[in-house]
Write a protein that holds these residues in place. Structure first.
Motif, PDB file in Angstrom:
ATOM      1  N   VAL A 113       0.820  -1.208   0.000  1.00 29.01           N
ATOM      2  CA  VAL A 113       0.000   0.000   0.000  1.00 29.01           C
ATOM      3  C   VAL A 113       0.855   1.260   0.000  1.00 29.01           C
ATOM      4  CG1 VAL A 113      -0.259   0.290   2.494  1.00 29.01           C
ATOM      5  CG2 VAL A 113      -2.139   0.923   0.980  1.00 29.01           C
ATOM      6  N   PHE A 114       2.134   1.131   0.385  1.00 32.69           N
ATOM      7  CA  PHE A 114       3.041   2.272   0.437  1.00 32.69           C
ATOM      8  C   PHE A 114       4.130   2.125  -0.620  1.00 32.69           C
ATOM      9  CE2 PHE A 114       1.715   2.140   5.027  1.00 32.69           C
ATOM     10  CZ  PHE A 114       0.951   3.308   4.985  1.00 32.69           C
ATOM     11  N   ALA A 115       4.246   3.104  -1.499  1.00 35.24           N
ATOM     12  CA  ALA A 115       5.262   3.051  -2.553  1.00 35.24           C
ATOM     13  C   ALA A 115       6.667   3.075  -1.975  1.00 35.24           C
ATOM     14  CB  ALA A 115       5.073   4.226  -3.513  1.00 35.24           C
ATOM     15  N   ASP A 116       6.897   3.822  -0.888  1.00 39.33           N
ATOM     16  CA  ASP A 116       8.241   3.896  -0.322  1.00 39.33           C
ATOM     17  C   ASP A 116       8.680   2.554   0.231  1.00 39.33           C
ATOM     18  OD1 ASP A 116       6.217   4.344   1.634  1.00 39.33           O
ATOM     19  OD2 ASP A 116       7.685   5.176   3.017  1.00 39.33           O
ATOM     20  N   HIS A 117       7.758   1.802   0.825  1.00 43.16           N
ATOM     21  CA  HIS A 117       8.101   0.466   1.304  1.00 43.16           C
ATOM     22  C   HIS A 117       8.463  -0.447   0.134  1.00 43.16           C
ATOM     23  CE1 HIS A 117       5.642   0.988   5.270  1.00 43.16           C
ATOM     24  NE2 HIS A 117       6.862   1.475   5.369  1.00 43.16           N
ATOM     25  N   LEU A 118       7.675  -0.388  -0.917  1.00 45.85           N
ATOM     26  CA  LEU A 118       7.930  -1.253  -2.067  1.00 45.85           C
ATOM     27  C   LEU A 118       9.296  -0.956  -2.672  1.00 45.85           C
ATOM     28  CD1 LEU A 118       5.367  -2.221  -4.795  1.00 45.85           C
ATOM     29  CD2 LEU A 118       7.725  -1.725  -5.372  1.00 45.85           C
ATOM     30  N   GLU A 119       9.615   0.305  -2.873  1.00 49.37           N
ATOM     31  CA  GLU A 119      10.886   0.646  -3.516  1.00 49.37           C
ATOM     32  C   GLU A 119      12.080   0.300  -2.635  1.00 49.37           C
ATOM     33  OE1 GLU A 119      11.326   1.307  -6.549  1.00 49.37           O
ATOM     34  OE2 GLU A 119       9.214   1.555  -7.080  1.00 49.37           O
ATOM     35  N   ALA A 120      11.960   0.485  -1.321  1.00 51.37           N
ATOM     36  CA  ALA A 120      13.048   0.109  -0.419  1.00 51.37           C
ATOM     37  C   ALA A 120      13.258  -1.401  -0.429  1.00 51.37           C
ATOM     38  CB  ALA A 120      12.755   0.593   0.996  1.00 51.37           C
ATOM     39  N   SER A 121      12.159  -2.134  -0.456  1.00 51.55           N
ATOM     40  CA  SER A 121      12.245  -3.590  -0.512  1.00 51.55           C
ATOM     41  C   SER A 121      12.869  -4.052  -1.830  1.00 51.55           C
ATOM     42  CB  SER A 121      10.837  -4.195  -0.361  1.00 51.55           C
ATOM     43  OG  SER A 121      10.863  -5.592  -0.453  1.00 51.55           O
ATOM     44  N   TYR A 122      12.421  -3.466  -2.916  1.00 52.02           N
ATOM     45  CA  TYR A 122      12.966  -3.812  -4.232  1.00 52.02           C
ATOM     46  C   TYR A 122      14.478  -3.600  -4.262  1.00 52.02           C
ATOM     47  CZ  TYR A 122      13.886  -3.462  -9.266  1.00 52.02           C
ATOM     48  OH  TYR A 122      14.399  -3.625 -10.524  1.00 52.02           O
ATOM     49  N   ALA A 123      14.931  -2.469  -3.747  1.00 55.89           N
ATOM     50  CA  ALA A 123      16.369  -2.173  -3.743  1.00 55.89           C
ATOM     51  C   ALA A 123      17.134  -3.174  -2.897  1.00 55.89           C
ATOM     52  CB  ALA A 123      16.606  -0.752  -3.239  1.00 55.89           C
ATOM     53  N   ALA A 124      16.577  -3.543  -1.750  1.00 54.58           N
ATOM     54  CA  ALA A 124      17.265  -4.473  -0.863  1.00 54.58           C
ATOM     55  C   ALA A 124      17.351  -5.870  -1.467  1.00 54.58           C
ATOM     56  CB  ALA A 124      16.544  -4.528   0.482  1.00 54.58           C
ATOM     57  N   ILE A 125      16.268  -6.337  -2.093  1.00 55.62           N
ATOM     58  CA  ILE A 125      16.285  -7.664  -2.717  1.00 55.62           C
ATOM     59  C   ILE A 125      17.218  -7.674  -3.921  1.00 55.62           C
ATOM     60  CG2 ILE A 125      14.879  -9.472  -3.765  1.00 55.62           C
ATOM     61  CD1 ILE A 125      12.483  -8.316  -2.207  1.00 55.62           C
ATOM     62  N   MET A 126      17.226  -6.600  -4.678  1.00 55.66           N
ATOM     63  CA  MET A 126      18.141  -6.487  -5.809  1.00 55.66           C
ATOM     64  C   MET A 126      19.591  -6.591  -5.346  1.00 55.66           C
ATOM     65  SD  MET A 126      17.182  -6.177  -9.016  1.00 55.66           S
ATOM     66  CE  MET A 126      18.437  -5.149  -9.787  1.00 55.66           C
ATOM     67  N   GLU A 127      19.888  -6.016  -4.216  1.00 58.45           N
ATOM     68  CA  GLU A 127      21.250  -6.064  -3.704  1.00 58.45           C
ATOM     69  C   GLU A 127      21.660  -7.489  -3.345  1.00 58.45           C
ATOM     70  OE1 GLU A 127      23.923  -3.839  -0.237  1.00 58.45           O
ATOM     71  OE2 GLU A 127      21.895  -3.155  -0.704  1.00 58.45           O
ATOM     72  N   GLU A 128      20.691  -8.290  -2.883  1.00 58.52           N
ATOM     73  CA  GLU A 128      20.987  -9.660  -2.467  1.00 58.52           C
ATOM     74  C   GLU A 128      20.907 -10.658  -3.625  1.00 58.52           C
ATOM     75  OE1 GLU A 128      21.797 -10.855   0.733  1.00 58.52           O
ATOM     76  OE2 GLU A 128      22.103  -8.717   1.133  1.00 58.52           O
ATOM     77  N   GLN A 129      19.911 -10.499  -4.491  1.00 60.67           N
ATOM     78  CA  GLN A 129      19.651 -11.474  -5.561  1.00 60.67           C
ATOM     79  C   GLN A 129      19.400 -10.770  -6.891  1.00 60.67           C
ATOM     80  OE1 GLN A 129      19.702 -14.769  -5.440  1.00 60.67           O
ATOM     81  NE2 GLN A 129      19.444 -15.373  -3.309  1.00 60.67           N
ATOM     82  N   PRO A 130      20.355 -10.014  -7.408  1.00 58.89           N
ATOM     83  CA  PRO A 130      20.097  -9.193  -8.598  1.00 58.89           C
ATOM     84  C   PRO A 130      19.711  -9.990  -9.835  1.00 58.89           C
ATOM     85  CG  PRO A 130      22.449  -9.278  -8.106  1.00 58.89           C
ATOM     86  CD  PRO A 130      21.740  -9.873  -6.925  1.00 58.89           C
ATOM     87  N   GLN A 131      20.204 -11.217  -9.981  1.00 59.77           N
ATOM     88  CA  GLN A 131      19.912 -12.014 -11.171  1.00 59.77           C
ATOM     89  C   GLN A 131      18.517 -12.610 -11.155  1.00 59.77           C
ATOM     90  OE1 GLN A 131      22.113 -11.902 -13.660  1.00 59.77           O
ATOM     91  NE2 GLN A 131      23.290 -10.589 -12.274  1.00 59.77           N
ATOM     92  N   LYS A 132      17.882 -12.599  -9.971  1.00 62.57           N
ATOM     93  CA  LYS A 132      16.584 -13.261  -9.847  1.00 62.57           C
ATOM     94  C   LYS A 132      15.426 -12.284  -9.658  1.00 62.57           C
ATOM     95  CE  LYS A 132      17.988 -17.831  -8.315  1.00 62.57           C
ATOM     96  NZ  LYS A 132      17.692 -18.917  -7.352  1.00 62.57           N
ATOM     97  N   VAL A 133      15.700 -11.023  -9.737  1.00 61.07           N
ATOM     98  CA  VAL A 133      14.638 -10.025  -9.611  1.00 61.07           C
ATOM     99  C   VAL A 133      14.235  -9.564 -11.007  1.00 61.07           C
ATOM    100  CG1 VAL A 133      13.972  -7.787  -8.671  1.00 61.07           C
ATOM    101  CG2 VAL A 133      15.466  -9.299  -7.346  1.00 61.07           C
TER     102      VAL A 133
END
Length: 435
Positions: free
Chosen positions: A78-98
């Motif tokens: 429901v919050f865009a800021d939460h989604l974008e922070a999560s996306y960035a964090a997952i990308m940092e851990e698993q960039p090939q799978k996002v």
């Protein structure tokens, strides 16, 4: 990150610090999703994340590590800021799978349904607990495999809906794995396996203690509606979290249920209140509970907990049997005394990762696993505890399960303008909890 009994996780801690307290809400209104299913190989399992807070971010990262051919293709919050922070964090851990493009980042009160309808195979449900029943049923109806964070509801009607969804998932051969992490911990599996096989004789009492301090809080910002303020501080609103007994202490109660062979108590009594959480910022939840559960065979279970800063902390489960005792102690492992002295000597695992490993293995092998009944019953134990704590009354399991009292707004058509005032802090002897 550490789980509730001190087990270190492998996922980078910054994931959980970037975006805590997220919420995804539901709407039952139908709509059309225009985004097409991303092109992948026939063997690729597509994952959708619903709820992009710290727990959701960690769960998504662990899901991507559970199988070589798994990708994240959709996210919703429901919050865009939460989604974008999560996306960035997952990308940092698993960039090939996002593989989440802009069209598959869904923000809003209908985000959960858009993720489900986006072509994913597996959904991760990690929103505040109030929305778990509706999201779970929507995912099952759509034929998705599910990782479902604990607790699974905040009231008895929600638990009943979860039970129905779990039965439907089983009939559809869908895998449903819960976030009751300790069920996936190798050391605890061995300990509780011994307890259930009679290694300490007949279980007479289970005593759990979980004493800790303060948690996070997000100060009100200019421009926030009352609904946004409550959602960003969902932990302190009992309609969103179920109170801390349901949101956090449910882990200890799940181990109690495990020790009792997942037989449920016949009644409970107890007390609770708030001595330190007196500031309005803490919403309407308590800061201490003491609950006694009684079983049909005469066994008793005791749950003691508090969340008050500056006090001594403890996190233990102690199981007393007729021929020995078993102990779970945060940071100190598991052991038994009595006729069989034992201490776990095997390899330690990260149960957060193991639950996803086993979920995706079950999907690959077409051997569905279903935690539905267990996760519903353990959640209901916590709800029963809150009910007796709030009311000061002894309440039976049957009475609690039949209750039609719901927490939260009367409808699920959420909006930022929805005006809902959480009830006043419960007063034992005055507050009614059965409806």
């Amino acid at each position: 990150m550490k789980d509730d009994m001190g087990i270190s996780g492998k996922t980078n801690r910054r994931i959980f610090l970037k975006s805590t307290g997220a919420a995804v809400l539901g709407s039952t209104l139908p709509f059309t999703v225009g985004a097409a299913r991303p092109a992948m190989s026939a063997n690729t399992l597509r994952v959708g994340l619903i709820g992009c807070g710290g727990r959701g971010t960690g769960a998504a990262t662990q899901a991507l590590a559970a199988d070589p051919d798994v990708v994240l293709t959709a996210m919703g919050d429901v919050f865009a800021d939460h989604l974008e922070a999560s996306y960035a964090a997952i990308m940092e851990e698993q960039p090939q799978k996002v593989k989440v493009d802009k069209a598959h980042k869904f923000v809003g009160f209908d985000a959960y349904q858009k993720v489900i309808d986006s072509g994913v195979d597996v959904v991760i449900l990690t929103t505040p607990p109030a929305f778990r029943p509706a999201h779970l049923m929507a995912a099952v109806d759509a034929g998705k495999h599910i990782f479902c964070e604990k607790p699974v509801a905040v009231d008895a009607p929600g638990v009943r809906k979860v039970i129905d969804a779990a039965k439907k998932a089983k009939a559809k051969n869908l895998s449903l794995v819960s976030g009751f992490t300790f069920r996936y911990d190798y050391a605890k599996r061995e300990l509780f396996g011994k307890v259930l096989s009679g290694a300490i004789g007949k279980v007479k009492t289970v005593s759990s203690t979980r004493n800790g301090g303060e948690l996070w809080y997000k100060p009100r910002q200019a421009g926030w509606t009352e609904m946004e303020y409550q959602l960003r501080n969902w932990y302190y609103q009992n309609w969103l979290s179920g109170d801390y007994l349901v949101e956090m202490i449910v882990h200890s109660l799940d181990m109690t249920a495990w020790a009792m062979g997942d037989k449920m108590p016949v009644r409970a009594t107890g007390t609770g209140g708030r001595q330190v959480r007196v500031d309005p910022k803490f919403g309407n939840i308590y800061d201490h509970f003491a609950i006694e559960y009684e079983y049909e065979n005469g066994a008793r279970a005791f749950s003691f907990s508090r969340q008050q800063p500056g006090c001594s902390n403890r996190n233990t489960v102690e199981i007393a049997g007729t021929e020995g005792d078993a102990f779970v102690n945060a940071g100190q492992g598991v052991r038994m005394t009595g006729k069989e002295k034992w201490e776990f000597q095997g390899d330690k695992n990260n149960p957060y990762q193991t639950q996803h490993d086993e979920l995706f293995a079950s999907i690959r092998k077409s051997k569905p696993m279903n935690d539905g009944e267990m996760m519903a019953n353990s959640t209901m134990m916590a709800i029963l505890g809150r009910m007796v704590g709030y009311s000061g009354q002894t309440i039976t399991w049957e009475e609690a399960m039949k209750s039609n009292q719901t927490l939260g707004p009367d409808n699920d058509e959420y909006s930022w303008q929805l005006k809902y005032s959480s009830p006043a802090v419960a007063i034992p002897g005055v507050t009614k909890v059965l409806g």
